[in-house]
Design an enzyme around this catalytic site. Structure first.
Site, PDB file in Angstrom:
ATOM      1  N   GLN A   1      -2.230 -46.816 -43.577  1.00  0.00           N
ATOM      2  CA  GLN A   1      -3.226 -47.484 -44.405  1.00  0.00           C
ATOM      3  C   GLN A   1      -3.168 -48.984 -44.163  1.00  0.00           C
ATOM      4  OE1 GLN A   1      -0.623 -49.350 -47.343  1.00  0.00           O
ATOM      5  NE2 GLN A   1      -2.802 -49.637 -47.320  1.00  0.00           N
ATOM      6  N   CYS A   2      -4.335 -49.602 -44.324  1.00  0.00           N
ATOM      7  CA  CYS A   2      -4.443 -51.056 -44.190  1.00  0.00           C
ATOM      8  C   CYS A   2      -5.403 -51.538 -45.271  1.00  0.00           C
ATOM      9  CB  CYS A   2      -4.876 -51.458 -42.780  1.00  0.00           C
ATOM     10  SG  CYS A   2      -6.514 -50.875 -42.301  1.00  0.00           S
ATOM     11  N   HIS A   3      -6.099 -52.626 -45.020  1.00  0.00           N
ATOM     12  CA  HIS A   3      -6.988 -53.171 -46.054  1.00  0.00           C
ATOM     13  C   HIS A   3      -8.292 -52.385 -46.177  1.00  0.00           C
ATOM     14  CE1 HIS A   3      -8.505 -56.108 -48.848  1.00  0.00           C
ATOM     15  NE2 HIS A   3      -9.599 -56.251 -48.126  1.00  0.00           N
TER      16      HIS A   3
ATOM     17  N   LEU B   1      -7.009 -49.959 -48.584  1.00  0.00           N
ATOM     18  CA  LEU B   1      -6.641 -50.360 -49.950  1.00  0.00           C
ATOM     19  C   LEU B   1      -7.872 -50.593 -50.822  1.00  0.00           C
ATOM     20  CD1 LEU B   1      -3.848 -50.570 -51.142  1.00  0.00           C
ATOM     21  CD2 LEU B   1      -3.916 -53.030 -50.763  1.00  0.00           C
TER      22      LEU B   1
ATOM     23  N   GLY C   1      -9.257 -49.960 -43.426  1.00  0.00           N
ATOM     24  CA  GLY C   1      -9.198 -48.746 -42.624  1.00  0.00           C
ATOM     25  C   GLY C   1      -9.317 -48.899 -41.125  1.00  0.00           C
TER      26      GLY C   1
END
Length: 100
Positions: A68-70, A96, A72
């Site tokens: 996961q990141c900010h 996120l 995607g």
């Protein structure tokens, strides 16, 4: 096996939450340290995208990994690379932003 037979590369935030809660998957935050410091998913592990190659063997190959990141995009790159390396890897769609 065609591409359409391959498992989906992205999973939902809800799926990720369930997998984290029951321990069925590893959740890895690939954002930079300053981004993680501003807020992260409790129980996730932090390995910045640039460090993933050197940290790959620290991940359990017997359990799926959800990156996961900010939003995607970085997690999708990580999932694609790890899937090519033989991991059962996924990206949390929407990052996120979707988690919140």
């Amino acid at each position: 096996m065609t591409d359409s037979d391959a498992p989906a590369l992205e999973v939902s935030a809800e799926h990720t939450a369930g997998a984290l809660a029951d321990g069925s998957a590893q959740v890895v935050d690939v954002r930079e340290a300053y981004e993680r410091a501003a807020g992260h998913i409790a129980g996730s592990r932090h390995i910045a995208l640039g460090d993933l190659a050197t940290q790959a063997e620290s991940l359990d190959r017997d359990r799926p990994v959800i990156f996961q990141c900010h939003v995607g995009s970085r997690s999708l790159m990580a999932a694609q690379a790890f899937r090519q390396a033989g991991f059962d890897a996924y990206s949390m769609a929407g990052g996120l932003e979707q988690w919140q």
